[in-house]
Design a protein around this motif. Sequence first.
Motif, PDB file in Angstrom:
ATOM      1  N   UNK A 250      14.178  20.176 -44.453  1.00  0.00           N
ATOM      2  CA  UNK A 250      15.481  20.527 -45.450  1.00  0.00           C
ATOM      3  C   UNK A 250      14.626  20.904 -46.773  1.00  0.00           C
ATOM      4  N   UNK A 251      14.150  21.942 -46.494  1.00  0.00           N
ATOM      5  CA  UNK A 251      13.013  22.553 -47.712  1.00  0.00           C
ATOM      6  C   UNK A 251      13.691  22.903 -49.148  1.00  0.00           C
ATOM      7  N   UNK A 252      15.077  22.889 -49.120  1.00  0.00           N
ATOM      8  CA  UNK A 252      15.719  23.412 -50.083  1.00  0.00           C
ATOM      9  C   UNK A 252      15.633  22.589 -51.327  1.00  0.00           C
ATOM     10  N   UNK A 253      15.408  21.173 -51.098  1.00  0.00           N
ATOM     11  CA  UNK A 253      15.341  20.426 -52.228  1.00  0.00           C
ATOM     12  C   UNK A 253      13.738  20.625 -52.411  1.00  0.00           C
ATOM     13  N   UNK A 254      13.456  20.556 -53.759  1.00  0.00           N
ATOM     14  CA  UNK A 254      12.425  21.203 -54.349  1.00  0.00           C
ATOM     15  C   UNK A 254      11.318  19.956 -54.935  1.00  0.00           C
ATOM     16  N   UNK A 255       9.977  19.884 -54.653  1.00  0.00           N
ATOM     17  CA  UNK A 255       9.167  18.988 -55.359  1.00  0.00           C
ATOM     18  C   UNK A 255       8.701  19.703 -56.690  1.00  0.00           C
ATOM     19  N   UNK A 256       8.947  19.418 -57.915  1.00  0.00           N
ATOM     20  CA  UNK A 256       8.262  19.695 -59.030  1.00  0.00           C
ATOM     21  C   UNK A 256       7.360  18.885 -59.480  1.00  0.00           C
ATOM     22  N   UNK A 257       7.738  17.963 -60.318  1.00  0.00           N
ATOM     23  CA  UNK A 257       6.827  17.084 -60.880  1.00  0.00           C
ATOM     24  C   UNK A 257       6.529  15.877 -59.937  1.00  0.00           C
ATOM     25  N   UNK A 258       7.317  15.567 -59.233  1.00  0.00           N
ATOM     26  CA  UNK A 258       7.316  14.313 -58.301  1.00  0.00           C
ATOM     27  C   UNK A 258       7.276  12.926 -59.153  1.00  0.00           C
ATOM     28  N   UNK A 259       7.646  13.260 -60.305  1.00  0.00           N
ATOM     29  CA  UNK A 259       7.628  12.049 -61.281  1.00  0.00           C
ATOM     30  C   UNK A 259       9.025  11.705 -62.088  1.00  0.00           C
ATOM     31  N   UNK A 260      10.003  12.444 -61.550  1.00  0.00           N
ATOM     32  CA  UNK A 260      11.178  12.112 -62.035  1.00  0.00           C
ATOM     33  C   UNK A 260      11.256  12.641 -63.369  1.00  0.00           C
ATOM     34  N   UNK A 261      10.661  13.690 -63.851  1.00  0.00           N
ATOM     35  CA  UNK A 261      10.743  14.310 -65.260  1.00  0.00           C
ATOM     36  C   UNK A 261      11.609  15.517 -65.143  1.00  0.00           C
ATOM     37  N   UNK A 262      11.640  16.452 -63.900  1.00  0.00           N
ATOM     38  CA  UNK A 262      12.054  17.619 -63.962  1.00  0.00           C
ATOM     39  C   UNK A 262      13.423  17.854 -63.207  1.00  0.00           C
ATOM     40  N   UNK A 263      13.618  17.058 -62.326  1.00  0.00           N
ATOM     41  CA  UNK A 263      15.103  17.211 -61.774  1.00  0.00           C
ATOM     42  C   UNK A 263      15.290  18.102 -60.640  1.00  0.00           C
ATOM     43  N   UNK A 264      14.185  18.874 -60.274  1.00  0.00           N
ATOM     44  CA  UNK A 264      14.059  19.753 -59.264  1.00  0.00           C
ATOM     45  C   UNK A 264      14.423  19.164 -57.722  1.00  0.00           C
ATOM     46  N   UNK A 265      14.114  17.718 -57.745  1.00  0.00           N
ATOM     47  CA  UNK A 265      14.584  17.022 -56.415  1.00  0.00           C
ATOM     48  C   UNK A 265      15.863  16.449 -56.456  1.00  0.00           C
ATOM     49  N   UNK A 266      16.898  16.754 -57.290  1.00  0.00           N
ATOM     50  CA  UNK A 266      18.030  16.192 -57.395  1.00  0.00           C
ATOM     51  C   UNK A 266      18.779  16.390 -55.969  1.00  0.00           C
TER      52      UNK A 266
END
Lengths: 319, 215
Positions: free
Chosen positions: B75-91
């Motif tokens: 399910x690659x719709x969810x994105x890995x941006x910063x991987x440190x909880x700073x960007x929200x791309x993985x919400x």
Amino acid sequence: MKAFAYTRAETPAAAAAAAAREPGTKFIAGGTNLLDLMKLEIETPAQLVDVNGLKLDTIEATDAGGLRIGALVRNTDLAADRRVRKDWPLLSRALLAGASGQLRNRATTAGNLLQRTRCPYFYDTDQACNKRLPGSGCGAIDGYSRQLAVIGHSPSCIATHPSDMAVAMRALDAVIETVKPDGSERRIALDDFYLAPGNTPQRETVLEPGELITAVVLPPPVGGRQVYRKVRDRASYAFALVSVAAIVQRDGSGSVTVGGVAHKPWRKAEADAELPRGAKAVAARLFEGAAPTEDNRFKLALAERTIAAALAEAQEAAS
Amino acid sequence: MSPLTRRELLKAGAASAGAVAMPAVAQVANSATTPNAPRPPVMQTVSLEVNGRNVEREVDTRTTLLDLLREHLQLTGTKKGCDHGQCGACTTIVDGRRINSCLSLAVMHEGARVTTIEGLGTPGDLHPMQAAFVKHDGYQCGYCTPGQICSAVAVLDEIRDGIPSHVTADLRGKPALDASEIRERMSGNLCRCGAYANILDAIEDVAGVRKGATA
């Protein structure tokens, strides 16, 4: 990230015992700070004990008229609790000033208290940091120290505690309840919880190995006008440069607790006693003996002005 | 030898890790006492509900919920941006609440209900928030968009549920459904293309509070 074993604890005492049995164990609840640190290998636990199943997620009235907040109550739920919003609004305001909606949905009461500093030298594993690697020195003191401590620090460490919630908890005279690996319990006033960095900045709290926070207890409501004022580099989702928790009673008495300036929420009874004389007098007493760096000297002026703004807001609300 | 794709390589890694699966806790703990000693991965099974489907996978305990979604469930719709909880791309939305899936371990979500961008709607049957982002051009590169949309859906629920925010004027009342509340609540989702104005339009549209909106 280093590999680790993962177990779920059934009771608080069992969690504490499991942690004491295996060296290098960490409890995990929200995980929002711990996992970040594990990815950077600043934390390398051999075992994680998941405490999310411990049923410490309720907020209950105490016989004394206060509240017992379970260690696992999420920041969102604590801030939104009707009783907290009505009688301890300072706590709601501080929680809502911190982090993002996503993080507050996961972050817990105990985890918030135990989060680590965001000092950039603690996070950068190529830099000297006595907190991360005892004896390696402090890169921050002569480095980029704009966000760091102005008081309570030592030649070993000038890190600040990043929590907003803890600032309100200190202002409200909160008490932490714990269970030790032998099953015994104890109560620790929030003011006694955080250790001054001294020569051992790696030791941040009075907790013993394996000791688990089970709850935070608020005394009965103190009333008055309660204001939490946070100054930061962005309008939202940033750590405090300076924050002020002010409680002002009708007769002009009250308290001032400042965040973002030390290893713990900074409050002094002598400074509270200066409240009727205004912000300048309070700040002078609160920051007696401060030793800022050139980079963060501005925090002393900023803190005084933020105290003035918070007191003005409290008085305005009262009129 | 034919070159492996990144995903095949990850699968191979997981398989070889599986061969030495389930070391005793003590074995991992012992390796901790010699700081630089390699530690064998620990495998554990987790079962949960993702977008209405029950799934069970054996994963390295280090696997985040984000990596479970992307690498194990494709399910690659969810994105890995910063991987440190700073960007929200993985919400993503877990048990009704939006969280940063990068800061949560998969094994911590036994029995959880997870909704990702793929579970909100499909290309043929968009969720109203997805449709509104398209209509208002609430993105440029699109990388942060799945996180923005998952967050926005949860934000409107949070306001309806009366959960206060930093900009809520009266803690005793209900928070307003307005631009100021939406902006504050969306602060955990960064958009480096700077599509914020259109993102706000899209969310206000779904909330039914957009000023001067035309149907």
